[in-house]
Scaffold this active site. Structure first.
Site, short mmCIF file in Angstrom:
data_model
loop_
_atom_site.label_atom_id
_atom_site.label_comp_id
_atom_site.label_asym_id
_atom_site.label_seq_id
_atom_site.Cartn_x
_atom_site.Cartn_y
_atom_site.Cartn_z
N HIS D 100 5.93 2.65 4.57
CA HIS D 100 6.81 1.60 4.33
C HIS D 100 7.67 1.76 3.24
O HIS D 100 7.70 2.40 2.34
CB HIS D 100 6.10 0.30 3.89
CG HIS D 100 4.93 -0.26 4.99
ND1 HIS D 100 3.74 0.24 4.80
CD2 HIS D 100 5.07 -1.26 6.00
CE1 HIS D 100 2.86 -0.47 5.73
NE2 HIS D 100 3.77 -1.24 6.42
N ASP D 103 6.78 1.20 0.14
CA ASP D 103 5.60 2.02 -0.42
C ASP D 103 6.25 3.12 -1.34
O ASP D 103 5.54 3.56 -2.18
CB ASP D 103 4.81 2.83 0.96
CG ASP D 103 4.13 1.89 1.54
OD1 ASP D 103 3.91 0.80 1.26
OD2 ASP D 103 3.62 2.11 2.75
#
Ligand SMILES: [Co+2]
Ligand SMILES: [Co+2]
Ligand SMILES: [Co+2]
Ligand SMILES: [Co+2]
Ligand SMILES: [Co+2]
Ligand SMILES: [Co+2]
Ligand SMILES: [Co+2]
Ligand SMILES: [Co+2]
Lengths: 438, 438, 438, 438
Positions: D100, D103
């Site tokens: 993501h 992330d």
């Protein structure tokens, strides 16, 4: 006359087998941990699903065309059914079978007829056992199918139903003893409730406690040496069944002082319906000292009813078998195939496919579990993990030498600051897969 | 300073209420069956969900902006939190509250800090109780959130964690006594397992049994007059929690001889996660004689985790309340709102909407249940339904005067042929709806 | 001759009713939102559960003793059943009924017999409709109970079964038209699979798509003015049923270009088996423009099969009715009681208790939902909540005037920092309870 | 500096491996059906569970002590995390990774910071990809964790949230393209509802349809050659998520004309939460032509939330892999380990145990599935089972040459009487076990 003319006795042929119906893994006499497979597994086929159920469900009529299920004189049909059943058991090579009273003999129209019919069929069964060497893993009484038991048997609001059930159970216990049955099972089909609005839980529990006490006393009176077993199930056909799971049955047994007298017959599909893994129910019963026998089947993880499918997961069954072996293996218990072919599996040969596959699954699982036992990495891991409790402090705590405030003061005084350590779940799961797949 | 400046104390205004935040049904002093509503219901708000949880979930950070949750000196924040909590309790007009040790005081970095912080906050809580008249329904210790408890507290493979938990529980019990708490609760947050592969069920059960025995002894030693309660839950955070449901806890208590010492605190959402109706868990605990208190909330029927929503079904709560009244009503127990506003309900006023609605639901349910009790058609129906058991035969059976074969012979001799009678479930369901809707 | 001699026609008597069987809330002619209750609700009783099912389940034989179910000449029994059914409908005062082809006429031993029997019974039904004024809400064909349909009807691997089903459906559609049925329903009882191992999902889907297309064409050919309805269900009797839920049916209809031709008949118990609330399925079908009719019943939240109980929750049904009213109310659809009394409710009077209670529940729910509509606080709340989308930016986005990067650049340029606002769930739940309880 | 100093690169050592961390089955270059294992499986490790999650759950704080998760300068930590991640990917020998946006780079306090941070980290990721040869299976944007997305992203009642999500998704798509990502994934974390009381299903559906259309257009605009994927999930964190399962997503795609543009990323645990088997979701997506990629993990059959455990069942994964191979194998898709070690598996080495075991499970499953394909008994069985449809009548029906009444008349005229034949489920299950166990 043969009911399965196209099927020859199933043999162990190993992985090279080309025969469609052969054991690839189940080799009855093969020694595993020093004991023949057959003695470890003590497998049984059941009358109920295999010779009684016509392939019906709630939305449709039976699909099976079984010669022994066609209409006609009830006792003649019972004889046919016994012929078919024992031909099947023999060809399959299963060592045990199981039955309900009304599976093997027609109920008739009165208790007198029931007793007579059953007595006649007992002679038949006894003779067939002798002829084939097939033995009885357990008997039981069906106190749930007849409309009279709509509101339960021992837990019925009407004591006459309790009496009726007592008549059946007494008869079935005597029959089981006569046939050399290794166990006697009680499944509380309708011992539960549909709605709390009309149910007195306390009364019904007392009735059940009394019934189980009577069964225990009768066992001793007639000198039955087998084990008494309760089969837990959480619901279905009732909304809620009193023998929900092993822990619930354990509590019930403790309340009525029966925990030394009765063990559990754990069914895989009942475990999952109760929200537990099969592994959990086996391990829990073992930890509580009430592991008796197993109804080997499986449920459908997406369907919320008792599908009673044949076990086909070596992965699941290996863990269950490992726990059984760790608990010392079966004594009187065994693996009963409380399993039915699908409604679409309407040929007689499908009965063989179901059982042969399941027996191979159990054989594979036994071998894998034995491998786990021989090099017991799980047991070693656990021993280390709990080692602290074997030390002086742990032993003092367990022995009750310290009070809560003693222990608290120890903690405050030492300003202890214990930290978590890894439980290594993934590593252990890999070890299990290594035992299964190499 | 006020944390809820926009909210004035909630008042009973009846069905005509135009105020958005008013009780329409909860009238604390109103007599129901001769006792004020407030004394029947003994309602409590909880620190845990309402003042500690930040509105986070597994997929996202907290959404709430609570002044008492902002960073800063931990003890200063604890004071703020207590101010906010008691302002809330007072404005809401709830008579009780509940807490975990670490809800009200910061854990600190050592057991010494833990003890000191907690002791300081006890003074605060004591003072606030006096000022507001709000009382403590129960206290408890949080032995599951700190990473050290990853593998459990009393059931931990490491006895130092048992000791750490003992230190907290001993402290929290003493605190509960000092604050005049009516009960002390034990919820086994991580007393369970993640995988059987690393778990020794038998050892962990023995550890738990010892812990509960110690808690019971400590209660008597310090002269605590409240009730000890175990709160069943089937799973979450663990895969399997030992205190699965009321029947399981009952079996555990029986095994360790604690069934006279400990009761259950039943949570509605835990009941449904265990595969039971809330009604079932209440009725079962009552039948087993271990009904203690209730965590009033609800789950989401489609979601498989503990949503801890505010109770909003009068239909469901009326049945539960009926059982509680039938069991004699609460003694030390009560209804604790173990309920949290949704993560999207991020304003402080939402805390009031949640509690006010729930209190009205309990009030309505109490009135409906009282109506059922006054004209107890269900009890009458049950009495008739089981009347057979009050006769000579039924009494002889229950008293153990007849053996299984005696009863069987009675049945065979009389050729009994008992038939099912209607259980009238739909009629009874209609009676309940009549009690609720007229 | 009367089949229900002890029951007099059910009347509306209001909350003061002392008669055990009277409507307390359902007052057929009472105007709600300007329309009589009966026209809002369009309630139907069904042949299937009430006159065909014998009270059997998977573990036991039928408990009901219905004169019209005793053995004998099949056509004579069908006449008796029709007599009983229309006596029941009339005494109950329900305006509609529903049937499967094989509910009303015996299948016989061939398609010829099937057609003849059905034709004869059509005359009977037509006459009874005229005599009583009871109308047909919908007809359907049972293509799942006969063993021949074990592997499905339209999705069967054998096209002859497709043809057999076509023969039944064609006949049943024609019959429904002749009887003035308001809808025609298709429930895919065994249109699904037991195991993927023997199933070609793509082929079966194509077969189903073809079948539905044929049904649509036939409707237009014969000039049937009613609505075609598919009834979603996720599983049971099959492991997986293709018409899983409303969203799945919608996707299927879109794929075959049938979304203007077929709507859904939503059953409450099927909704919950699919993991949805009843409310969800109603609202979803309405949002997708395919809400057609409703099978009013309920499941048991703890049991994983289709219990088909009578609806008894005003709380649940009010929300469903609110959505139906918001969607404009029923046009051809209605509330069919696809509900059965419990197996223990074995008396004929229990059929009345079940239906009378359910009809009162629907009446209450209609009144409560109408109250919500009159002062539509939910709609107002939603309108405000989404108001941003009515602004220029929202409208441009929805109209496709901006690309993803346009919108992203707008966000980066403005450095937007939107924050969550409360969804007020608890407040809204309280509003609903206020609508129900005042 | 090394984050995993004790771990040497994982090698294939075969079944004889003595090393605790070695592949026993995954031999990257080994040819299976003529293609190297690594190219069949296209396995990916994920940033999200393995490098971002701290080991927290709803009842407790994070247990992991990861150097790259300690507090400090956010960008410095992001660099450390990338170092740790790529060291891990390299030592593990996995060919792909997934992330993501948030992330890999800190969100910062504004969209400007978000864009800058992400851009800097892109340089880092690009360099690391080059250095290690590890490639990007897919990128995605996290539009659910930040509190602003409490009520959803594209389906938010506030269009500014739609815009915010568009900014993230646009940025993440561009990043994915730059890094050579093979796919771009959209998981609708909070695209669903908590309560229907405040939700306009139709509006939210329109918003989602618009968003997906924008994403498709953007893909084409920037010339991204990868596949767009929607990841279905039924619920959690929301009560109901719009992308419930593959069939629901298919209906959505059909409605908005996107079925040629978007495929599904099927997660095993999401399948089971939706009431389906993993096998079902794979086979359904394949039948619908929308099978894209797989999130390889498993749920806990007894726990009702997304446990995201590492896949460890060869039995389950073999069936899924068989379907994938039958559908032609992955093109852009692959197996992403959307899997996390248990909260108690707190050591860094546990990350290796989880992944190594899972990679071996996939390798075993690939080999077993390839064996099934080589001698495709299932396909042969199906071909025979449906053979009737290849005949003239079946083809005419499917081609629409016959109307419903034509077919009905054919049936009546011929008096057809087709009967069920066995589906041979048990035999087929045994064939699968033979493929797995010999
Ligand atoms: Co069983
Ligand atoms: Co079963
Ligand atoms: Co609680
Ligand atoms: Co809870
Ligand atoms: Co229905
Ligand atoms: Co149904
Ligand atoms: Co995923
Ligand atoms: Co997941």
């Amino acid at each position: 006359m043969s009911y399965f003319p196209s099927v020859t006795p199933i043999r162990f042929e190993g992985k090279q087998a080309q025969t469609p119906l052969a054991f690839r893994h189940y080799d009855a006499a093969k020694l595993v941990l020093g004991k023949p497979m057959r003695e470890h597994l003590r497998m049984a086929a059941c009358y109920w699903h295999t010779f009684v159920w016509p392939g019906s469900d709630v939305f449709g009529a039976g699909t099976f065309r079984r010669p022994w299920q066609e209409g006609g004189d009830a006792m003649a049909m019972a004889h046919n059914k016994a012929d078919a059943a024992f031909e099947f058991f023999s060809k399959l090579g299963v060592d045990y079978y199981t039955f309900h009273d009304t599976d093997v003999a027609p109920e008739g129209n009165s208790l007198a007829e029931y007793r007579n019919n059953f007595a006649q069929m007992l002679d038949v069964l006894e003779r067939k056992q002798e002829q084939t060497g097939v033995r009885l893993l357990w008997g039981t009484a069906n106190c749930f199918s007849n409309p009279r038991f709509a509101s339960g048997a021992a837990s019925n609001p009407n004591p006459e139903l309790f009496a009726y059930a007592a008549a059946q159970v007494c008869t079935a216990m005597n029959a089981t003893q006569r046939l050399g049955g290794a166990n006697y099972v009680l499944w509380g089909g309708r011992e539960g409730y549909e709605t709390l609005l009309n149910t007195d839980l306390k009364r019904e529990r007392e009735q059940l406690g009394r019934f189980m006490r009577l069964v225990v006393e009768h066992k001793h009176k007639i000198g039955f040496k087998g084990t008494l077993l309760i089969e837990p199930k959480p619901q279905e056909p009732t909304k809620h069944q009193y023998d929900y799971d092993s822990a619930t049955v354990h509590g019930f047994l403790k309340q009525y002082g029966l925990e030394q007298e009765i063990k559990v017959n754990i069914e895989a599909n009942h475990a999952t319906l109760a929200g537990h893994s099969f592994h959990h129910e086996i391990a829990t019963a073992a930890a509580l000292g009430i592991l008796g026998s197993v109804d080997a089947n499986r449920g459908d993880p997406q369907n919320g009813w008792d599908t009673d499918q044949f076990p086909n997961s070596v992965e699941e069954m290996t863990l269950a078998t490992y726990e059984i072996l760790k608990a010392g293996g079966f004594t009187t218990g065994g693996f009963n195939f409380d399993s039915k072919v699908r409604r679409q599996s309407l040929d007689e040969v499908d009965l063989f496919h179901g059982h042969v596959g399941a027996m191979d699954v159990l054989a594979l699982s036994l071998e894998r579990a034995a491998g786990m036992i021989e090099n017991d990495l799980l047991a070693n891991f656990k021993a280390e993990r709990y080692a602290g409790w074997d030390g002086a402090f742990g032993q003092d705590v367990l022995a009750g030498k310290l009070s809560l405030s003693d222990i608290a003061e120890h903690a405050f005084a030492k300003q202890i600051n214990p930290q978590a350590v890894s439980g290594r779940q993934e590593m252990l799961e890999n070890l299990v897969n290594r035992a299964i797949y190499g």
